[in-house]
Motif scaffolding. Structure first.
Motif, PDB file in Angstrom:
ATOM      1  N   TYR A 177      27.477 -12.607 -23.022  1.00 37.79           N
ATOM      2  CA  TYR A 177      27.308 -11.334 -23.729  1.00 37.79           C
ATOM      3  C   TYR A 177      27.897 -10.180 -22.911  1.00 37.79           C
ATOM      4  CZ  TYR A 177      25.299  -6.855 -24.857  1.00 37.79           C
ATOM      5  OH  TYR A 177      25.158  -5.516 -25.112  1.00 37.79           O
TER       6      TYR A 177
ATOM      7  N   THR B  16      22.653 -13.178 -33.163  1.00 31.98           N
ATOM      8  CA  THR B  16      23.865 -12.369 -33.156  1.00 31.98           C
ATOM      9  C   THR B  16      23.541 -10.908 -32.880  1.00 31.98           C
ATOM     10  OG1 THR B  16      24.880 -13.867 -34.767  1.00 31.98           O
ATOM     11  CG2 THR B  16      25.880 -11.683 -34.511  1.00 31.98           C
ATOM     12  N   ARG B  17      24.239 -10.335 -31.896  1.00 32.25           N
ATOM     13  CA  ARG B  17      24.130  -8.917 -31.570  1.00 32.25           C
ATOM     14  C   ARG B  17      25.325  -8.168 -32.157  1.00 32.25           C
ATOM     15  NH1 ARG B  17      22.319  -8.818 -25.130  1.00 32.25           N
ATOM     16  NH2 ARG B  17      20.206  -9.648 -25.443  1.00 32.25           N
TER      17      ARG B  17
ATOM     18  N   CYS C 157      20.388  -6.587 -34.429  1.00 33.01           N
ATOM     19  CA  CYS C 157      20.430  -7.969 -33.952  1.00 33.01           C
ATOM     20  C   CYS C 157      19.810  -8.862 -35.013  1.00 33.01           C
ATOM     21  CB  CYS C 157      19.671  -8.099 -32.635  1.00 33.01           C
ATOM     22  SG  CYS C 157      19.812  -9.709 -31.832  1.00 33.01           S
TER      23      CYS C 157
ATOM     24  N   ALA D 166      32.733 -13.870 -29.319  1.00 30.92           N
ATOM     25  CA  ALA D 166      32.814 -12.479 -29.764  1.00 30.92           C
ATOM     26  C   ALA D 166      33.796 -12.409 -30.929  1.00 30.92           C
ATOM     27  CB  ALA D 166      33.286 -11.576 -28.626  1.00 30.92           C
TER      28      ALA D 166
ATOM     29  N   SER E 186      28.591 -10.215 -30.981  1.00 29.79           N
ATOM     30  CA  SER E 186      28.512 -11.205 -29.906  1.00 29.79           C
ATOM     31  C   SER E 186      27.437 -12.179 -30.349  1.00 29.79           C
ATOM     32  CB  SER E 186      28.133 -10.548 -28.580  1.00 29.79           C
ATOM     33  OG  SER E 186      27.868 -11.530 -27.583  1.00 29.79           O
TER      34      SER E 186
ATOM     35  N   SER F 287      28.896 -19.348 -27.109  1.00 25.78           N
ATOM     36  CA  SER F 287      28.861 -17.890 -27.207  1.00 25.78           C
ATOM     37  C   SER F 287      30.277 -17.402 -27.518  1.00 25.78           C
ATOM     38  CB  SER F 287      28.365 -17.283 -25.896  1.00 25.78           C
ATOM     39  OG  SER F 287      28.311 -15.867 -25.984  1.00 25.78           O
TER      40      SER F 287
ATOM     41  N   GLN G  44      23.432 -14.318 -20.996  1.00 25.06           N
ATOM     42  CA  GLN G  44      23.632 -12.959 -20.516  1.00 25.06           C
ATOM     43  C   GLN G  44      25.058 -12.725 -20.044  1.00 25.06           C
ATOM     44  OE1 GLN G  44      21.231 -10.433 -20.660  1.00 25.06           O
ATOM     45  NE2 GLN G  44      23.051  -9.186 -20.248  1.00 25.06           N
TER      46      GLN G  44
END
Length: 321
Positions: free
Chosen positions: A289, A187-188, A172, A238, A218, A236, A286
């Motif tokens: 994500y 960013t994850r 992350c 992806a 994500s 958000s 959340q």
């Protein structure tokens, strides 16, 4: 918490009221960010170029220069740009209405006074119409009140994004500020490679975009506004966008999927007006994500953990809530 205090913590930031000042400030941060870029070894996904939210504004963190280090910071309380070295030298420049050209030369002169000689690429990135920094006498606006409000929002966004970050044990990013796109982001990563990014980001080399999106992500953050969104917003997305992502129902009800931006958007005003802005923002982060991880078949048991608590070691947990 009374409404007056809440308004100070999550202040109003109508984009139309500081559009010109916002554009100028973005270019100023690009000058400072490019100084860090020019002196720092490349770190994956351009993490070496970012700025960070500070207790007074935005700063570079220490930048190595020969055997010394220096930092550059925007102070949005006293409205000064500060340049400080590890051997105790300092230089300041006032933040006030001035051209990008004046700011550019003042920063380089201030660094030269500290014994720091640096050269940067003068062309702005990720803006549609570019003018070399040294020749830009078009962007001259600065509004101390709105710069201060912007920073106060960044303080809160930084705090909530850092809290959200604690629920992930996979790779992350830090919570950091990208001066090219002028947004605060975290960013994850799923851990898997991504297909080659098509590039095409305005005035950004394709090789930079492709390195930034070399792996599945994500990503979420805050943006003060600009075309095509004429209002501040949390976002958000992806990459690559998995099937079913855009059709997912995201919390809160004010969130929506932007076909033009190809990301979920939550207007800042919806967060600001909420009974609990923090809980509203966390619900958006959340749930968006969750959509990316579920639709993208991420290995969530291996990547997620319970949200962090002060003084308590991280504990595995899926789902995290």
């Amino acid at each position: 918490m009374n409404s007056a205090t809440e308004a100070e913590i999550w202040p109003d930031l109508p984009y139309a009221q500081w559009r010109d000042a916002c554009a100028t400030l973005q270019l100023w941060t690009q000058i400072v960010g490019k100084i860090r870029l020019s002196l720092t070894p490349w770190l994956n996904h351009s993490w070496h170029v970012t700025l960070y939210v500070t207790s007074r504004g935005l700063g570079t963190s220490p930048i190595p220069f020969d055997c010394r280090s220096f930092e550059i910071s925007f102070d949005f309380i006293d409205h000064k740009l500060r340049m400080e070295t590890s051997d105790g030298q300092q230089s300041e420049h006032p933040l006030r209405p001035q051209s990008v050209s004046e700011f550019y030369f003042a920063v380089l002169e201030g660094l030269a006074e500290l014994g720091i000689d640096v050269r940067i690429n003068q062309w702005p990135n990720e803006v549609p119409q570019r003018i070399r920094f040294s020749a830009d006498k078009t962007h001259i606006a600065y509004d101390p009140e709105y710069a201060h409000r912007f920073w106060r929002i960044l303080l809160q966004a930084d705090r909530v994004l850092k809290l959200f970050r604690t629920g992930f044990t996979g790779k992350c990013s830090p919570v950091h500020f990208f001066w090219g796109s002028f947004d605060l982001a975290v960013t994850r990563f799923s851990g898997r490679r991504a297909p080659l990014h098509p590039g095409g980001v305005p005035n950004l080399p394709d090789e930079v975009a492709r390195e930034a999106y070399s792996h599945e992500v994500s990503s979420a953050g805050f943006w003060p506004g600009g075309a095509p969104l004429e209002f501040p917003a949390f976002y958000s997305y992806a990459y690559p966008e998995p099937a079913g992502f855009r059709e997912t129902v995201i919390r809160p009800d004010a969130a929506f999927y932007s076909e033009e931006l190809r990301e979920f958007v939550l207007p800042y005003d919806a967060v600001r007006a909420a009974t609990s802005p923090e809980e509203t923002l966390l619900a958006f982060l959340q749930s968006s994500y969750d959509a990316a991880a579920a639709c993208g078949n991420w290995d969530r048991k291996a990547l997620e953990c319970l949200p962090g608590r002060i003084g308590v070691p991280t504990r595995p947990g899926f789902p995290p809530n």
